[in-house]
Scaffold this motif. Structure first.
Motif, PDB file in Angstrom:
ATOM      1  N   ALA A  91      54.075  28.203  51.863  1.00 50.89           N
ATOM      2  CA  ALA A  91      55.103  28.613  52.822  1.00 50.89           C
ATOM      3  C   ALA A  91      56.216  27.580  52.898  1.00 50.89           C
ATOM      4  O   ALA A  91      57.407  27.914  52.839  1.00 50.89           O
ATOM      5  N   THR A  92      55.836  26.328  53.052  1.00 43.17           N
ATOM      6  CA  THR A  92      56.796  25.226  53.147  1.00 43.17           C
ATOM      7  C   THR A  92      56.193  23.994  52.496  1.00 43.17           C
ATOM      8  O   THR A  92      54.991  23.924  52.239  1.00 43.17           O
ATOM      9  N   VAL A  93      57.055  23.019  52.268  1.00 40.36           N
ATOM     10  CA  VAL A  93      56.621  21.718  51.757  1.00 40.36           C
ATOM     11  C   VAL A  93      57.081  20.659  52.742  1.00 40.36           C
ATOM     12  O   VAL A  93      58.236  20.688  53.202  1.00 40.36           O
ATOM     13  N   ALA A  94      56.200  19.743  53.111  1.00 36.42           N
ATOM     14  CA  ALA A  94      56.533  18.714  54.102  1.00 36.42           C
ATOM     15  C   ALA A  94      57.774  17.943  53.677  1.00 36.42           C
ATOM     16  O   ALA A  94      57.923  17.558  52.513  1.00 36.42           O
ATOM     17  N   ASP A  95      58.687  17.728  54.645  1.00 35.78           N
ATOM     18  CA  ASP A  95      59.935  17.026  54.328  1.00 35.78           C
ATOM     19  C   ASP A  95      59.940  15.589  54.847  1.00 35.78           C
ATOM     20  O   ASP A  95      60.978  14.934  54.881  1.00 35.78           O
ATOM     21  N   GLY A  96      58.784  15.081  55.262  1.00 37.28           N
ATOM     22  CA  GLY A  96      58.687  13.708  55.746  1.00 37.28           C
ATOM     23  C   GLY A  96      58.704  12.710  54.597  1.00 37.28           C
ATOM     24  O   GLY A  96      58.880  13.062  53.429  1.00 37.28           O
ATOM     25  N   SER A 133      53.204  18.909  44.927  1.00 38.69           N
ATOM     26  CA  SER A 133      53.581  17.651  45.566  1.00 38.69           C
ATOM     27  C   SER A 133      54.876  17.806  46.357  1.00 38.69           C
ATOM     28  O   SER A 133      55.781  18.536  45.951  1.00 38.69           O
ATOM     29  N   ALA A 134      54.947  17.101  47.467  1.00 38.74           N
ATOM     30  CA  ALA A 134      56.179  17.110  48.248  1.00 38.74           C
ATOM     31  C   ALA A 134      57.249  16.218  47.625  1.00 38.74           C
ATOM     32  O   ALA A 134      58.437  16.551  47.660  1.00 38.74           O
ATOM     33  N   HIS A 135      56.831  15.091  47.041  1.00 39.55           N
ATOM     34  CA  HIS A 135      57.810  14.083  46.632  1.00 39.55           C
ATOM     35  C   HIS A 135      57.669  13.590  45.201  1.00 39.55           C
ATOM     36  O   HIS A 135      58.666  13.153  44.612  1.00 39.55           O
ATOM     37  N   GLN A 136      56.465  13.612  44.644  1.00 38.03           N
ATOM     38  CA  GLN A 136      56.277  13.042  43.311  1.00 38.03           C
ATOM     39  C   GLN A 136      56.898  13.942  42.246  1.00 38.03           C
ATOM     40  O   GLN A 136      56.810  15.164  42.331  1.00 38.03           O
ATOM     41  N   PRO A 137      57.538  13.349  41.241  1.00 34.69           N
ATOM     42  CA  PRO A 137      58.238  14.149  40.225  1.00 34.69           C
ATOM     43  C   PRO A 137      57.302  15.083  39.474  1.00 34.69           C
ATOM     44  O   PRO A 137      56.123  14.794  39.275  1.00 34.69           O
ATOM     45  N   LEU A 138      57.849  16.203  39.058  1.00 36.21           N
ATOM     46  CA  LEU A 138      57.110  17.171  38.261  1.00 36.21           C
ATOM     47  C   LEU A 138      56.570  16.486  37.003  1.00 36.21           C
ATOM     48  O   LEU A 138      57.299  15.794  36.295  1.00 36.21           O
ATOM     49  N   GLY A 139      55.291  16.668  36.749  1.00 30.76           N
ATOM     50  CA  GLY A 139      54.683  16.093  35.563  1.00 30.76           C
ATOM     51  C   GLY A 139      54.129  14.692  35.756  1.00 30.76           C
ATOM     52  O   GLY A 139      53.444  14.179  34.875  1.00 30.76           O
ATOM     53  N   SER A 154      51.100  16.326  39.312  1.00 32.11           N
ATOM     54  CA  SER A 154      52.080  17.185  39.962  1.00 32.11           C
ATOM     55  C   SER A 154      52.533  18.293  39.011  1.00 32.11           C
ATOM     56  O   SER A 154      53.197  18.030  38.008  1.00 32.11           O
ATOM     57  N   VAL A 155      52.168  19.530  39.348  1.00 31.47           N
ATOM     58  CA  VAL A 155      52.628  20.674  38.558  1.00 31.47           C
ATOM     59  C   VAL A 155      53.768  21.412  39.256  1.00 31.47           C
ATOM     60  O   VAL A 155      54.388  22.308  38.691  1.00 31.47           O
ATOM     61  N   GLU A 156      54.025  21.031  40.501  1.00 32.51           N
ATOM     62  CA  GLU A 156      55.159  21.566  41.264  1.00 32.51           C
ATOM     63  C   GLU A 156      55.606  20.468  42.208  1.00 32.51           C
ATOM     64  O   GLU A 156      54.781  19.701  42.720  1.00 32.51           O
ATOM     65  N   SER A 157      56.916  20.352  42.433  1.00 35.59           N
ATOM     66  CA  SER A 157      57.419  19.260  43.266  1.00 35.59           C
ATOM     67  C   SER A 157      58.533  19.759  44.175  1.00 35.59           C
ATOM     68  O   SER A 157      59.467  20.421  43.727  1.00 35.59           O
ATOM     69  N   GLY A 158      58.395  19.427  45.470  1.00 38.47           N
ATOM     70  CA  GLY A 158      59.449  19.748  46.406  1.00 38.47           C
ATOM     71  C   GLY A 158      59.465  21.189  46.850  1.00 38.47           C
ATOM     72  O   GLY A 158      58.617  21.999  46.489  1.00 38.47           O
ATOM     73  N   PRO A 159      60.480  21.552  47.660  1.00 35.67           N
ATOM     74  CA  PRO A 159      60.514  22.868  48.305  1.00 35.67           C
ATOM     75  C   PRO A 159      61.266  23.958  47.548  1.00 35.67           C
ATOM     76  O   PRO A 159      61.399  25.065  48.057  1.00 35.67           O
ATOM     77  N   ALA A 160      61.751  23.659  46.350  1.00 33.09           N
ATOM     78  CA  ALA A 160      62.631  24.622  45.671  1.00 33.09           C
ATOM     79  C   ALA A 160      61.989  25.994  45.493  1.00 33.09           C
ATOM     80  O   ALA A 160      62.663  27.019  45.591  1.00 33.09           O
ATOM     81  N   HIS A 161      60.683  26.035  45.224  1.00 37.14           N
ATOM     82  CA  HIS A 161      60.005  27.314  44.985  1.00 37.14           C
ATOM     83  C   HIS A 161      59.110  27.736  46.141  1.00 37.14           C
ATOM     84  O   HIS A 161      58.296  28.660  45.983  1.00 37.14           O
ATOM     85  N   ALA A 162      59.252  27.086  47.288  1.00 34.50           N
ATOM     86  CA  ALA A 162      58.467  27.487  48.458  1.00 34.50           C
ATOM     87  C   ALA A 162      58.768  28.942  48.809  1.00 34.50           C
ATOM     88  O   ALA A 162      59.913  29.397  48.712  1.00 34.50           O
ATOM     89  N   GLY A 163      57.741  29.690  49.208  1.00 37.40           N
ATOM     90  CA  GLY A 163      57.907  31.096  49.525  1.00 37.40           C
ATOM     91  C   GLY A 163      57.875  32.011  48.320  1.00 37.40           C
ATOM     92  O   GLY A 163      58.007  33.231  48.468  1.00 37.40           O
ATOM     93  N   GLN A 164      57.682  31.439  47.122  1.00 32.98           N
ATOM     94  CA  GLN A 164      57.638  32.235  45.896  1.00 32.98           C
ATOM     95  C   GLN A 164      56.291  32.040  45.202  1.00 32.98           C
ATOM     96  O   GLN A 164      55.722  30.951  45.226  1.00 32.98           O
ATOM     97  N   TRP A 165      55.806  33.086  44.553  1.00 27.87           N
ATOM     98  CA  TRP A 165      54.646  32.935  43.699  1.00 27.87           C
ATOM     99  C   TRP A 165      55.051  32.181  42.439  1.00 27.87           C
ATOM    100  O   TRP A 165      56.077  32.482  41.829  1.00 27.87           O
ATOM    101  N   VAL A 166      54.263  31.196  42.076  1.00 32.02           N
ATOM    102  CA  VAL A 166      54.511  30.422  40.866  1.00 32.02           C
ATOM    103  C   VAL A 166      53.248  30.468  40.015  1.00 32.02           C
ATOM    104  O   VAL A 166      52.138  30.250  40.524  1.00 32.02           O
ATOM    105  N   SER A 167      53.404  30.773  38.737  1.00 37.41           N
ATOM    106  CA  SER A 167      52.274  30.889  37.818  1.00 37.41           C
ATOM    107  C   SER A 167      52.222  29.695  36.870  1.00 37.41           C
ATOM    108  O   SER A 167      53.267  29.141  36.493  1.00 37.41           O
ATOM    109  N   TYR A 168      51.014  29.332  36.460  1.00 35.66           N
ATOM    110  CA  TYR A 168      50.817  28.166  35.619  1.00 35.66           C
ATOM    111  C   TYR A 168      49.860  28.485  34.489  1.00 35.66           C
ATOM    112  O   TYR A 168      48.982  29.349  34.612  1.00 35.66           O
TER     113      TYR A 168
END
Length: 215
Positions: A91-96, A133-139, A154-168
């Protein structure tokens, strides 16, 4: 064992088997529902429930200052089925500013564990965690804050794709060899967890089908 968190000790030592009818498809073709996996609590209870979304059943996880996971003890032969595929949504990614490499920041809205059991009672076991991950770089990857026996990736980083299904799609055998520094032929346990016990607050995630396949 000194230096090992209660969470990791439970993951390594107390997983139990289950069986059912959807959501995880293991390498022998037998499905097992995520909702039916045994739950292990480390701090309160993350709420897990089956929900319908876009015509399919997925597992919703809601952590409110809590940490508990769903675990399945099952051997996967990585020589036959080294490819792991799954999908999830948060839903969201922590922004702290909490450092996820520290004990105080060891929270993830979505994570998937793979455990290689070793030693008496599993005390020498190894694990990798695919995390959103909220902060660590992708990969990027780093040792778990509680024990170097677990590596976070980290296979996903930050809030850019929050609210979306992401496949791996990951080559688990290659990831294990790279991160653990040795060839690994099988994994022994699988787990998912959504947690917010260290930083507090609410974390929500949805987990779709998880399966292993040949290259």
């Amino acid at each position: 064992m000194p230096g090992i968190s209660p969470c990791f000790a439970l993951i390594l030592c107390t997983l139990s088997a289950t069986a059912g009818a959807a959501s995880l498809i293991v390498e022998n073709g037998l499905p097992s529902p995520l909702i039916g996996w045994p739950e292990k609590s480390f701090q309160g209870h993350t709420r897990y429930s089956d929900v319908e979304e876009a015509g399919s059943i997925v597992l919703r996880a809601e952590a409110d200052g809590s940490a508990s996971g769903k675990f399945l003890d099952h051997t996967i032969d990585l020589n036959k089925t080294p490819i792991l595929s799954w999908r999830w949504k948060v839903a969201t990614v922590a922004d702290g500013n909490a450092d996820e490499r520290s004990k105080a920041g060891d929270d993830y809205p979505a994570r998937l564990y793979l455990v290689v059991k070793r030693g008496l009672f599993g005390l020498s076991s190894k694990a990798i965690n695919y995390v959103w991950s909220a902060h660590q770089p992708l990969g990027s990857h780093w040792p778990n804050a509680f024990t170097e026996q677990a590596i976070m990736l980290s296979v996903e980083s930050g809030p850019a794709h929050a609210g979306q299904w992401v496949s791996y799609r990951r080559d688990v055998r290659a990831d294990l060899a790279r991160l653990l520094g040795e060839p690994i032929d099988q994994i022994d346990s699988i787990a998912i967890m959504t947690d917010s016990d260290n930083g507090g607050g609410l974390a929500q995630a949805w987990y779709g089908d998880i399966h292993f396949s040949a290259r």
